[in-house]
Scaffold this motif. Sequence first.
Motif, PDB file in Angstrom:
ATOM      1  N   PHE A 109      49.620  52.099  89.558  1.00  0.00           N
ATOM      2  CA  PHE A 109      48.271  52.627  89.459  1.00  0.00           C
ATOM      3  C   PHE A 109      47.582  52.251  88.139  1.00  0.00           C
ATOM      4  CE2 PHE A 109      45.565  56.368  88.426  1.00  0.00           C
ATOM      5  CZ  PHE A 109      44.668  56.242  89.471  1.00  0.00           C
ATOM      6  N   GLU A 127      49.592  64.600  86.678  1.00  0.00           N
ATOM      7  CA  GLU A 127      50.649  63.819  87.322  1.00  0.00           C
ATOM      8  C   GLU A 127      50.226  62.361  87.516  1.00  0.00           C
ATOM      9  OE1 GLU A 127      53.308  66.890  89.939  1.00  0.00           O
ATOM     10  OE2 GLU A 127      51.358  66.318  90.728  1.00  0.00           O
ATOM     11  N   VAL A 128      48.980  62.173  87.902  1.00  0.00           N
ATOM     12  CA  VAL A 128      48.483  60.816  88.091  1.00  0.00           C
ATOM     13  C   VAL A 128      48.601  60.038  86.783  1.00  0.00           C
ATOM     14  CG1 VAL A 128      46.374  59.500  88.449  1.00  0.00           C
ATOM     15  CG2 VAL A 128      46.981  61.327  90.036  1.00  0.00           C
ATOM     16  N   ILE A 129      48.277  60.711  85.694  1.00  0.00           N
ATOM     17  CA  ILE A 129      48.318  60.055  84.387  1.00  0.00           C
ATOM     18  C   ILE A 129      49.757  59.813  83.945  1.00  0.00           C
ATOM     19  CG2 ILE A 129      47.887  60.501  81.934  1.00  0.00           C
ATOM     20  CD1 ILE A 129      45.177  61.767  82.935  1.00  0.00           C
ATOM     21  N   LYS A 130      50.595  60.848  84.101  1.00  0.00           N
ATOM     22  CA  LYS A 130      51.982  60.730  83.636  1.00  0.00           C
ATOM     23  C   LYS A 130      52.719  59.602  84.340  1.00  0.00           C
ATOM     24  CE  LYS A 130      54.616  64.625  83.199  1.00  0.00           C
ATOM     25  NZ  LYS A 130      54.901  66.084  83.404  1.00  0.00           N
ATOM     26  N   PHE A 131      52.487  59.470  85.631  1.00  0.00           N
ATOM     27  CA  PHE A 131      53.298  58.547  86.415  1.00  0.00           C
ATOM     28  C   PHE A 131      52.555  57.249  86.743  1.00  0.00           C
ATOM     29  CE2 PHE A 131      54.628  62.943  87.769  1.00  0.00           C
ATOM     30  CZ  PHE A 131      55.630  63.015  86.815  1.00  0.00           C
ATOM     31  N   SER A 132      51.543  56.952  85.952  1.00  0.00           N
ATOM     32  CA  SER A 132      50.668  55.822  86.266  1.00  0.00           C
ATOM     33  C   SER A 132      51.349  54.470  86.146  1.00  0.00           C
ATOM     34  CB  SER A 132      49.452  55.850  85.344  1.00  0.00           C
ATOM     35  OG  SER A 132      49.866  55.664  83.998  1.00  0.00           O
ATOM     36  N   ALA A 133      52.428  54.375  85.367  1.00  0.00           N
ATOM     37  CA  ALA A 133      53.050  53.069  85.134  1.00  0.00           C
ATOM     38  C   ALA A 133      53.573  52.446  86.422  1.00  0.00           C
ATOM     39  CB  ALA A 133      54.185  53.196  84.121  1.00  0.00           C
ATOM     40  N   ALA A 134      53.641  53.231  87.484  1.00  0.00           N
ATOM     41  CA  ALA A 134      54.239  52.760  88.733  1.00  0.00           C
ATOM     42  C   ALA A 134      53.327  51.837  89.548  1.00  0.00           C
ATOM     43  CB  ALA A 134      54.643  53.955  89.579  1.00  0.00           C
TER      44      ALA A 134
END
Lengths: 306, 306
Positions: A222, A213-220
């Motif tokens: 992070f 999840e951290v990787i998938k949603f990193s564009a936000a």
Amino acid sequence: MSEHYGKVALIGLGLIASSMAWAMKRAGMATEIRGYARSAETRETARRLGFCDVICDSAEDAVADADLVVLATPVGVMGRVAETIAPHLKPGATVTDVGSVKRTVIEEVSPYLPETVHFVPAHPMAGTEHSGPDAGFASLFDNRWCLIVPVENAPEDAVARLERYWQALGANTERMDPEHHDLVCAVVSHIPHLIAYTMVGVADDLSRVSDQEVIKFSAAGFRDFTRIAASDPTMWRDVFLTNKGATLEILGRFTEELFALQRAIRTGDGEQLHAYFTRTRAIRRGILQAGQDTDKPDFGRIEVKR
Amino acid sequence: MSEHYGKVALIGLGLIASSMAWAMKRAGMATEIRGYARSAETRETARRLGFCDVICDSAEDAVADADLVVLATPVGVMGRVAETIAPHLKPGATVTDVGSVKRTVIEEVSPYLPETVHFVPAHPMAGTEHSGPDAGFASLFDNRWCLIVPVENAPEDAVARLERYWQALGANTERMDPEHHDLVCAVVSHIPHLIAYTMVGVADDLSRVSDQEVIKFSAAGFRDFTRIAASDPTMWRDVFLTNKGATLEILGRFTEELFALQRAIRTGDGEQLHAYFTRTRAIRRGILQAGQDTDKPDFGRIEVKR
């Protein structure tokens, strides 16, 4: 004296040294570039890439006869490197370094250098999240700053010559004293890196939020932290160990401010949060005006089409 | 049911709403787009840019007859907006939002909505540091994630329809429950933003390091923080006020880790620092493999030429 030193020795062959070699070639700035790295694998890669004329199997070999010697290792070993090469330095040669910390480097390197050479510490403020000899490229320093940090009683012509050398490699130069250098770098570089490493570590640790999840949603938001936190671990370990005073000072300021914002969140003080978030926008505008970043949304990672 | 809703009303006309309008136009996704913003200036800009078919002077006007109503205001006012528009909603309409926080939005919006409409909260995880109606563009959501956060007992067809709608706008979708959403977003977005704001604030405050120096030397790591910290202050104030629980929890974890690293610096524990900095590299590799960022050095801001 010309900014062309003639024979240049690079000790350490990572991102910065290999970029310097490519930039020297681009500018026709060296008669001969000799390189040395501690690791046989790095030397082999450097030989294959060809940015040096000669890759030597010892630092002593590399510096013999060199007019300019560049220490481009992690800052923690520069003292030892200086001790090793000192007896082999050519009288009249200039010794410089590219370390991100200056006071400690000066303290650790200076005692070993003979009086027959000029020591002119420098810090090119450029880099990417990649490291190693294959990460270098000629334009790394273009329009970036190289801080020149003269030691006490350094001859003006030796200092000015190194400035012109860095300008020929594409950089802008500015002189600074070691203490001020270390504080400025703690603010604009060292603590931002430490914070990015910490945030990425927190995300990595949290078991309720999976890695995926951290990787998938990193564009936000992070994602930018992970780039910074992908830099060379040895280099950064040494930076924090050798710039202890300034980093601890700025870290203290940082946590003080963070706790104030945390308190505003806890007490629901929207006015304080809004005022804080508004104030910080001005600095961003300054950076864009100074040409140190692009105004393209998200650094141009996304293409704007309507 | 088709992902084409027919008439769409956008309440709030900032970066997200204007990008949705451009993306709907690109995909031929709406018969009519009506827009409303509280500020007359924003409405005027939106009229000039033409991404809506009609700009209304009241939210009530905008939602009357709409098949899809999108709340795209800062999350702190969504409850009030819901109260205002509720009596004017068309039976059978879907109401959604684009807020970065979900539990509070659901609590504040749901009570006002009549049983004749479907409420399907969503959160497109995309954005830039620019805000306002002129910041939008059609490709903002391409290959980004839109989290769909169904309320309890939401009809499956209404949820699935909104998923297909976001996919038609270019996004990938994933379902999540509100609590998990708010925690994931605290980790990958809210706390990174808070930290970036704090670091920029510290730099701004430090009188010994002038603004000019902070700006000049920003490329050394600080620059990425200033981009993040240039985002819309009102939006971020509301995020922290409405996602208090998760942000305070992650903030606690963050300072705990930061203090451990601070202690390692103070005690000179190089092994701990090196181990920490090495571990965080793996996450970066995952992000690149997932296609959520470019591997170009420095995001391609510098051109690699040898």
